[in-house]
Design a protein around this motif. Structure first.
Motif, PDB file in Angstrom:
ATOM      1  N   VAL A   1     -29.516  28.362  52.936  1.00  0.00           N
ATOM      2  CA  VAL A   1     -30.224  27.798  51.794  1.00  0.00           C
ATOM      3  C   VAL A   1     -30.386  28.884  50.735  1.00  0.00           C
ATOM      4  N   THR A   2     -30.093  28.563  49.474  1.00  0.00           N
ATOM      5  CA  THR A   2     -30.266  29.489  48.360  1.00  0.00           C
ATOM      6  C   THR A   2     -31.268  28.917  47.374  1.00  0.00           C
ATOM      7  N   ASP A   3     -31.479  29.623  46.263  1.00  0.00           N
ATOM      8  CA  ASP A   3     -32.364  29.101  45.226  1.00  0.00           C
ATOM      9  C   ASP A   3     -31.795  27.844  44.577  1.00  0.00           C
ATOM     10  N   GLN A   4     -30.533  27.514  44.850  1.00  0.00           N
ATOM     11  CA  GLN A   4     -29.921  26.295  44.345  1.00  0.00           C
ATOM     12  C   GLN A   4     -30.014  25.146  45.344  1.00  0.00           C
ATOM     13  N   GLY A   5     -30.587  25.387  46.518  1.00  0.00           N
ATOM     14  CA  GLY A   5     -30.698  24.362  47.540  1.00  0.00           C
ATOM     15  C   GLY A   5     -29.820  24.653  48.735  1.00  0.00           C
ATOM     16  N   LEU A   6     -29.570  23.623  49.539  1.00  0.00           N
ATOM     17  CA  LEU A   6     -28.720  23.774  50.716  1.00  0.00           C
ATOM     18  C   LEU A   6     -27.309  24.125  50.275  1.00  0.00           C
ATOM     19  N   ALA A   7     -26.786  25.262  50.783  1.00  0.00           N
ATOM     20  CA  ALA A   7     -25.494  25.765  50.321  1.00  0.00           C
ATOM     21  C   ALA A   7     -24.384  25.591  51.348  1.00  0.00           C
ATOM     22  N   PHE A   8     -24.705  25.648  52.629  1.00  0.00           N
ATOM     23  CA  PHE A   8     -23.641  25.608  53.641  1.00  0.00           C
ATOM     24  C   PHE A   8     -24.246  25.168  54.968  1.00  0.00           C
ATOM     25  N   THR A   9     -23.494  24.351  55.707  1.00  0.00           N
ATOM     26  CA  THR A   9     -23.931  23.872  57.020  1.00  0.00           C
ATOM     27  C   THR A   9     -22.791  24.021  58.024  1.00  0.00           C
ATOM     28  N   ALA A  10     -23.118  24.513  59.212  1.00  0.00           N
ATOM     29  CA  ALA A  10     -22.151  24.611  60.306  1.00  0.00           C
ATOM     30  C   ALA A  10     -22.720  23.857  61.501  1.00  0.00           C
ATOM     31  N   PRO A  11     -22.379  22.569  61.659  1.00  0.00           N
ATOM     32  CA  PRO A  11     -22.955  21.765  62.754  1.00  0.00           C
ATOM     33  C   PRO A  11     -22.509  22.268  64.128  1.00  0.00           C
ATOM     34  N   GLY A  12     -23.447  22.345  65.060  1.00  0.00           N
ATOM     35  CA  GLY A  12     -23.147  22.692  66.439  1.00  0.00           C
ATOM     36  C   GLY A  12     -22.502  24.049  66.627  1.00  0.00           C
ATOM     37  N   ALA A  13     -22.792  24.992  65.733  1.00  0.00           N
ATOM     38  CA  ALA A  13     -22.157  26.313  65.786  1.00  0.00           C
ATOM     39  C   ALA A  13     -23.146  27.365  66.269  1.00  0.00           C
ATOM     40  N   THR A  14     -22.597  28.497  66.695  1.00  0.00           N
ATOM     41  CA  THR A  14     -23.431  29.647  67.051  1.00  0.00           C
ATOM     42  C   THR A  14     -23.229  30.815  66.100  1.00  0.00           C
ATOM     43  N   SER A  15     -22.284  30.698  65.160  1.00  0.00           N
ATOM     44  CA  SER A  15     -22.083  31.740  64.160  1.00  0.00           C
ATOM     45  C   SER A  15     -21.402  31.134  62.946  1.00  0.00           C
ATOM     46  N   LEU A  16     -21.527  31.822  61.821  1.00  0.00           N
ATOM     47  CA  LEU A  16     -20.850  31.379  60.604  1.00  0.00           C
ATOM     48  C   LEU A  16     -20.650  32.573  59.684  1.00  0.00           C
TER      49      LEU A  16
ATOM     50  N   THR B   1     -20.492  34.230  48.725  1.00  0.00           N
ATOM     51  CA  THR B   1     -21.124  33.834  47.476  1.00  0.00           C
ATOM     52  C   THR B   1     -21.122  35.022  46.531  1.00  0.00           C
ATOM     53  N   ARG B   2     -21.813  34.889  45.397  1.00  0.00           N
ATOM     54  CA  ARG B   2     -21.955  35.963  44.412  1.00  0.00           C
ATOM     55  C   ARG B   2     -23.383  35.948  43.868  1.00  0.00           C
ATOM     56  N   PRO B   3     -23.913  37.106  43.444  1.00  0.00           N
ATOM     57  CA  PRO B   3     -25.259  37.124  42.867  1.00  0.00           C
ATOM     58  C   PRO B   3     -25.401  36.200  41.666  1.00  0.00           C
ATOM     59  N   ALA B   4     -24.304  35.952  40.944  1.00  0.00           N
ATOM     60  CA  ALA B   4     -24.371  35.041  39.800  1.00  0.00           C
ATOM     61  C   ALA B   4     -24.643  33.609  40.231  1.00  0.00           C
ATOM     62  N   ARG B   5     -24.338  33.287  41.488  1.00  0.00           N
ATOM     63  CA  ARG B   5     -24.517  31.921  41.983  1.00  0.00           C
ATOM     64  C   ARG B   5     -25.773  31.759  42.830  1.00  0.00           C
ATOM     65  N   ALA B   6     -26.284  32.834  43.384  1.00  0.00           N
ATOM     66  CA  ALA B   6     -27.443  32.745  44.265  1.00  0.00           C
ATOM     67  C   ALA B   6     -28.250  34.031  44.159  1.00  0.00           C
ATOM     68  N   SER B   7     -29.552  33.907  43.916  1.00  0.00           N
ATOM     69  CA  SER B   7     -30.398  35.096  43.861  1.00  0.00           C
ATOM     70  C   SER B   7     -30.944  35.467  45.238  1.00  0.00           C
ATOM     71  N   TYR B   8     -30.876  34.526  46.186  1.00  0.00           N
ATOM     72  CA  TYR B   8     -31.232  34.838  47.567  1.00  0.00           C
ATOM     73  C   TYR B   8     -30.521  33.856  48.477  1.00  0.00           C
ATOM     74  N   VAL B   9     -30.495  34.186  49.753  1.00  0.00           N
ATOM     75  CA  VAL B   9     -29.986  33.272  50.775  1.00  0.00           C
ATOM     76  C   VAL B   9     -30.842  33.442  52.018  1.00  0.00           C
ATOM     77  N   ARG B  10     -31.227  32.340  52.629  1.00  0.00           N
ATOM     78  CA  ARG B  10     -31.980  32.381  53.878  1.00  0.00           C
ATOM     79  C   ARG B  10     -31.297  31.466  54.884  1.00  0.00           C
TER      80      ARG B  10
END
Length: 302
Positions: A247-262, A266-275
């Motif tokens: 999830v970034t300041d733009q909302g949900l950015a990426f999902t990996a269903p049923g995964a253990t790693s991903l 991205t770039r700082p111009a597109r996201a100021s943070y990621v959690r």
């Protein structure tokens, strides 16, 4: 001059006073950790731009769900009908542009929710602190016979404060330099921490920039250029079959269903943070599943 509700997110001026006093009906079951409150009222023609309906939030609330409906009677040609917008302010007050603002969906949604870790788009996730909150109603147009409305508020209370549930089922993991009190407090203050549903769940969350720049949870990655590519990595143990979400300041950015790693770029111009979030499979799509773990952000600086 009256304030336009279209400027709700852009201006900070004194709020209008409440135009109607709602009636309240509440019900709480001893066997269920939820409280449902129904708020009803009628907004008369000529009401101010904003009507603030108070809602008292008790201690221990972990989720708030709000839905609303209103009458739309037929009106003669050329006569405005009823149209009602909605938003939310917390216990810090209803000043427009102030700290108490928690979201505004206008007339685009008939319901929304807030939790510490997530909220409906247009609303701000965060703690649901006890006190008097206000649902903001924006009567865009009001029919001559008035605008009757009904709001339903469902509060979900923390299971970890109800007997016979045990205390401490979840845990906060602090990434500290050592086990001393000073190091642990420093890690907490810096935000180098994540929450997990049990000690069986652990995760590793990092971001790597150009020339080997590296940052972990609660830290800042200085990429040196807004267009610089940043590689985000997340790996999880103890949460098999869960969905991994970024999830970034733009909302949900990426999902990996049923995964253990991903891995995700991205770039700082597109996201100021990621959690990161780790969630059990959804039981009532499109709502996400229950959280197994979630992190503080990694901040991306250019």
């Amino acid at each position: 001059m009256a304030l336009s509700r279209r400027a709700l997110l852009a201006q900070a001026t004194a709020a209008a006073t409440i135009a109607a006093t709602p009636s309240v009906a509440a019900a709480a079951a001893d066997t269920e950790p939820t409280t449902t409150t129904t708020l009803r009222g009628t907004i008369p023609p000529g009401a101010p731009d904003f009507v603030y309906v108070p809602v008292d939030i008790p201690p221990g609330v972990r989720e708030m769900r709000v839905s609303y409906r209103y009458d739309k009677p037929p009106t003669p040609p050329g006569t405005p009908g009823n149209a009602l917008d909605i938003g939310l302010f917390d216990q810090r007050g209803t000043a427009l542009g102030g700290r108490g603002f928690r979201g505004w969906s206008g007339g685009a949604r008939s319901e929304f929710f807030l939790r510490t870790d997530e909220a409906t788009p247009g609303y701000l996730p965060g703690p649901l602190e006890p006190g008097r909150w206000h649902i903001a109603l924006g009567p865009y147009t009001v029919a001559p016979q008035g605008l009757p409305y009904e709001i339903t508020v469902v509060l979900a209370h923390s299971d970890y404060h109800r007997d016979p549930d045990r205390i401490g089922g979840t845990q906060t993991v602090v990434l500290a330099d050592d086990l001393s009190r000073t190091a642990i407090l420093a890690g907490l203050r810096a935000g180098r921490a994540y929450a997990a549903e049990s000690s069986a769940v652990s995760l590793d969350f990092t971001a790597v920039g150009p020339r080997g720049a590296h940052a972990g949870i609660g830290e800042r990655l200085r990429a040196g250029d807004p267009a610089a590519e940043v590689l985000v990595r997340l790996s999880v143990t103890g949460a098999e079959a869960c969905d991994l979400r970024l999830v970034t300041d733009q909302g949900l950015a990426f999902t990996a269903p049923g995964a253990t790693s991903l891995e995700w770029r991205t770039r700082p111009a597109r996201a100021s943070y990621v959690r990161a979030e780790v969630r059990h499979p959804a039981q009532a799509p499109p709502l996400p599943g229950a959280p197994a773990a979630f992190t503080n952000p990694i901040w991306l600086d250019s």
